[in-house]
Design a protein around this motif. Sequence first.
Motif, PDB file in Angstrom:
ATOM      1  N   ARG A  18      -3.528  79.083 123.057  1.00  0.00           N
ATOM      2  CA  ARG A  18      -2.717  78.369 124.040  1.00  0.00           C
ATOM      3  C   ARG A  18      -1.343  78.058 123.457  1.00  0.00           C
ATOM      4  O   ARG A  18      -0.321  78.207 124.114  1.00  0.00           O
ATOM      5  CB  ARG A  18      -3.424  77.076 124.440  1.00  0.00           C
ATOM      6  N   ARG A  19      -1.329  77.664 122.168  1.00  0.00           N
ATOM      7  CA  ARG A  19      -0.073  77.339 121.511  1.00  0.00           C
ATOM      8  C   ARG A  19       0.822  78.576 121.394  1.00  0.00           C
ATOM      9  O   ARG A  19       2.014  78.525 121.654  1.00  0.00           O
ATOM     10  CB  ARG A  19      -0.364  76.764 120.123  1.00  0.00           C
ATOM     11  N   LEU A  20       0.218  79.707 121.019  1.00  0.00           N
ATOM     12  CA  LEU A  20       0.981  80.946 120.898  1.00  0.00           C
ATOM     13  C   LEU A  20       1.546  81.385 122.249  1.00  0.00           C
ATOM     14  O   LEU A  20       2.690  81.829 122.339  1.00  0.00           O
ATOM     15  CB  LEU A  20       0.092  82.069 120.338  1.00  0.00           C
ATOM     16  N   ALA A  21       0.742  81.252 123.298  1.00  0.00           N
ATOM     17  CA  ALA A  21       1.206  81.634 124.634  1.00  0.00           C
ATOM     18  C   ALA A  21       2.413  80.789 125.026  1.00  0.00           C
ATOM     19  O   ALA A  21       3.408  81.288 125.557  1.00  0.00           O
ATOM     20  CB  ALA A  21       0.076  81.469 125.655  1.00  0.00           C
ATOM     21  N   GLN A  22       2.319  79.491 124.717  1.00  0.00           N
ATOM     22  CA  GLN A  22       3.407  78.566 125.012  1.00  0.00           C
ATOM     23  C   GLN A  22       4.678  78.956 124.255  1.00  0.00           C
ATOM     24  O   GLN A  22       5.769  78.995 124.807  1.00  0.00           O
ATOM     25  CB  GLN A  22       2.973  77.147 124.596  1.00  0.00           C
ATOM     26  N   GLU A  23       4.501  79.291 122.968  1.00  0.00           N
ATOM     27  CA  GLU A  23       5.639  79.658 122.135  1.00  0.00           C
ATOM     28  C   GLU A  23       6.288  80.955 122.617  1.00  0.00           C
ATOM     29  O   GLU A  23       7.513  81.067 122.674  1.00  0.00           O
ATOM     30  CB  GLU A  23       5.180  79.804 120.687  1.00  0.00           C
ATOM     31  N   LEU A  24       5.446  81.916 122.956  1.00  0.00           N
ATOM     32  CA  LEU A  24       5.970  83.174 123.492  1.00  0.00           C
ATOM     33  C   LEU A  24       6.805  82.903 124.733  1.00  0.00           C
ATOM     34  O   LEU A  24       7.891  83.435 124.923  1.00  0.00           O
ATOM     35  CB  LEU A  24       4.818  84.103 123.890  1.00  0.00           C
ATOM     36  N   HIS A  25       6.264  82.053 125.592  1.00  0.00           N
ATOM     37  CA  HIS A  25       6.941  81.725 126.833  1.00  0.00           C
ATOM     38  C   HIS A  25       8.272  81.026 126.566  1.00  0.00           C
ATOM     39  O   HIS A  25       9.320  81.428 127.064  1.00  0.00           O
ATOM     40  CB  HIS A  25       6.036  80.850 127.698  1.00  0.00           C
ATOM     41  N   GLU A  27      10.051  80.511 123.617  1.00  0.00           N
ATOM     42  CA  GLU A  27      11.039  81.110 122.728  1.00  0.00           C
ATOM     43  C   GLU A  27      11.447  82.509 123.183  1.00  0.00           C
ATOM     44  O   GLU A  27      12.566  82.741 123.602  1.00  0.00           O
ATOM     45  CB  GLU A  27      10.487  81.168 121.290  1.00  0.00           C
ATOM     46  N   LEU A  28      10.492  83.429 123.110  1.00  0.00           N
ATOM     47  CA  LEU A  28      10.826  84.814 123.439  1.00  0.00           C
ATOM     48  C   LEU A  28      11.233  84.995 124.891  1.00  0.00           C
ATOM     49  O   LEU A  28      12.254  85.603 125.208  1.00  0.00           O
ATOM     50  CB  LEU A  28       9.607  85.706 123.163  1.00  0.00           C
ATOM     51  N   GLY A  29      10.432  84.432 125.781  1.00  0.00           N
ATOM     52  CA  GLY A  29      10.682  84.604 127.214  1.00  0.00           C
ATOM     53  C   GLY A  29      12.066  84.100 127.600  1.00  0.00           C
ATOM     54  O   GLY A  29      12.846  84.791 128.257  1.00  0.00           O
ATOM     55  N   GLN A  30      12.396  82.888 127.128  1.00  0.00           N
ATOM     56  CA  GLN A  30      13.681  82.316 127.525  1.00  0.00           C
ATOM     57  C   GLN A  30      14.857  83.026 126.879  1.00  0.00           C
ATOM     58  O   GLN A  30      15.887  83.214 127.506  1.00  0.00           O
ATOM     59  CB  GLN A  30      13.688  80.822 127.209  1.00  0.00           C
ATOM     60  N   SER A  31      14.692  83.444 125.614  1.00  0.00           N
ATOM     61  CA  SER A  31      15.797  84.156 124.960  1.00  0.00           C
ATOM     62  C   SER A  31      16.060  85.495 125.644  1.00  0.00           C
ATOM     63  O   SER A  31      17.219  85.894 125.822  1.00  0.00           O
ATOM     64  CB  SER A  31      15.486  84.400 123.485  1.00  0.00           C
ATOM     65  N   LEU A  32      14.981  86.176 126.002  1.00  0.00           N
ATOM     66  CA  LEU A  32      15.160  87.465 126.674  1.00  0.00           C
ATOM     67  C   LEU A  32      15.883  87.285 128.008  1.00  0.00           C
ATOM     68  O   LEU A  32      16.754  88.076 128.375  1.00  0.00           O
ATOM     69  CB  LEU A  32      13.797  88.132 126.912  1.00  0.00           C
ATOM     70  N   MET A  75       1.095  87.081 126.883  1.00  0.00           N
ATOM     71  CA  MET A  75       0.774  85.705 127.276  1.00  0.00           C
ATOM     72  C   MET A  75      -0.515  85.668 128.092  1.00  0.00           C
ATOM     73  O   MET A  75      -1.360  84.802 127.926  1.00  0.00           O
ATOM     74  CB  MET A  75       1.912  85.112 128.113  1.00  0.00           C
ATOM     75  N   GLN A  76      -0.619  86.646 128.968  1.00  0.00           N
ATOM     76  CA  GLN A  76      -1.784  86.733 129.832  1.00  0.00           C
ATOM     77  C   GLN A  76      -3.071  86.906 129.014  1.00  0.00           C
ATOM     78  O   GLN A  76      -4.098  86.321 129.316  1.00  0.00           O
ATOM     79  CB  GLN A  76      -1.575  87.918 130.792  1.00  0.00           C
ATOM     80  N   GLN A  77      -2.975  87.742 127.964  1.00  0.00           N
ATOM     81  CA  GLN A  77      -4.147  87.964 127.104  1.00  0.00           C
ATOM     82  C   GLN A  77      -4.476  86.726 126.293  1.00  0.00           C
ATOM     83  O   GLN A  77      -5.641  86.404 126.073  1.00  0.00           O
ATOM     84  CB  GLN A  77      -3.858  89.095 126.119  1.00  0.00           C
ATOM     85  N   LEU A  78      -3.427  86.057 125.830  1.00  0.00           N
ATOM     86  CA  LEU A  78      -3.642  84.890 124.985  1.00  0.00           C
ATOM     87  C   LEU A  78      -4.198  83.718 125.769  1.00  0.00           C
ATOM     88  O   LEU A  78      -5.139  83.070 125.372  1.00  0.00           O
ATOM     89  CB  LEU A  78      -2.320  84.467 124.338  1.00  0.00           C
ATOM     90  N   HIS A  79      -3.564  83.475 126.886  1.00  0.00           N
ATOM     91  CA  HIS A  79      -4.045  82.359 127.696  1.00  0.00           C
ATOM     92  C   HIS A  79      -3.807  82.653 129.171  1.00  0.00           C
ATOM     93  O   HIS A  79      -2.689  82.553 129.659  1.00  0.00           O
ATOM     94  CB  HIS A  79      -3.342  81.058 127.300  1.00  0.00           C
ATOM     95  N   PRO A  80      -4.849  83.046 129.859  1.00  0.00           N
ATOM     96  CA  PRO A  80      -4.679  83.470 131.242  1.00  0.00           C
ATOM     97  C   PRO A  80      -4.317  82.325 132.183  1.00  0.00           C
ATOM     98  O   PRO A  80      -5.190  81.592 132.631  1.00  0.00           O
ATOM     99  CB  PRO A  80      -6.040  84.062 131.596  1.00  0.00           C
ATOM    100  N   LEU A  81      -3.035  82.175 132.463  1.00  0.00           N
ATOM    101  CA  LEU A  81      -2.573  81.125 133.378  1.00  0.00           C
ATOM    102  C   LEU A  81      -3.216  81.275 134.742  1.00  0.00           C
ATOM    103  O   LEU A  81      -3.543  80.307 135.416  1.00  0.00           O
ATOM    104  CB  LEU A  81      -1.057  81.233 133.559  1.00  0.00           C
ATOM    105  N   VAL A  82      -3.396  82.551 135.121  1.00  0.00           N
ATOM    106  CA  VAL A  82      -3.956  82.838 136.437  1.00  0.00           C
ATOM    107  C   VAL A  82      -5.356  82.217 136.575  1.00  0.00           C
ATOM    108  O   VAL A  82      -5.790  81.852 137.660  1.00  0.00           O
ATOM    109  CB  VAL A  82      -3.972  84.374 136.704  1.00  0.00           C
ATOM    110  N   LEU A  83      -6.025  82.037 135.443  1.00  0.00           N
ATOM    111  CA  LEU A  83      -7.364  81.437 135.477  1.00  0.00           C
ATOM    112  C   LEU A  83      -7.305  79.998 135.977  1.00  0.00           C
ATOM    113  O   LEU A  83      -8.085  79.597 136.831  1.00  0.00           O
ATOM    114  CB  LEU A  83      -7.966  81.490 134.066  1.00  0.00           C
TER     115      LEU A  83
END
Length: 212
Positions: A18-25, A27-32, A75-83
């Motif tokens: 969950r923490r990694l998914a958050q970080e990806l979102h 850091e990476l997501g916003q920078s991109l 992100m989806q694999q790490l923590h499925p928000l859709v769930l």
Amino acid sequence: ENRALTQHTLAIQEDERRRLAQELHDELGQSLTAIKVMTVTIEKRDIAKQTGIAQSTQQIVAICEHLMSVVGSMMQQLHPLVLTELGLKAALDELIAHWQQRHNLAIAFISPIDIDSLPAHLSIHIFRMVQEALTNVVRHAKASEMVIEFSCDATHQLHLVLKDNGQGCDTLQMQKGFGLLSMRERVRSLQGDFHIHTAPAQGLSLSIHIPL
Ligand SMILES: Nc1ncnc2c1ncn2[C@@H]1O[C@H](COP(=O)(O)OP(=O)(O)OP(=O)(O)O)[C@@H](O)[C@H]1O
Ligand SMILES: [Mg+2]
């Protein structure tokens, strides 16, 4: 003691994901997104049009979009928000579509019961077990078909079968991995039963019973 350790490991793993998914979102997501927006701004300047810079900026935008979709699927694999947002059925549909597209595997998803109305705490466990079974099929089975079947019996037990038509394996010579072990522990923590049926050239079938 061993079991307590495995269950503790599972809980830590889920938190970490969950923490990694958050970080990806974050850091990476916003920078991109920022890079993409700035590039589009440059592309619109007259100087870019005149000097051919616009061609490169279009490529940068395309790369950003590609990376954004990679980050999205990680992100989806790490923590499925859709769930949490749309429920187990939608999360499994998405997971299955994802694997079917990427691998030559026909997946039959059979569920005469409404899995969205299962107790909420079960969803993440079930999702992770289906995810692990799919990963194993693609990694080890050389299968062309897989069946994911939910049912409910008169004794009020949820029954989940995950089976493939692949090469199976010899249970005595089975490699020790964390995947099947953690599935067993998940089921155990829910007071259920977990069985593996397999033999060389006979495919592999996981049978899971969970009291409701
Ligand atoms: N669907 C399958 N078909 C054939 N063999 C399988 C299948 N699923 C598991 N196996 C065998 O069982 C072993 C143990 O599986 P397990 O998921 O526990 O570990 P793993 O996939 O090797 O590693 P990981 O810890 O990443 O899951 C595998 O190494 C493989 O030999
Ligand atoms: Mg595995």
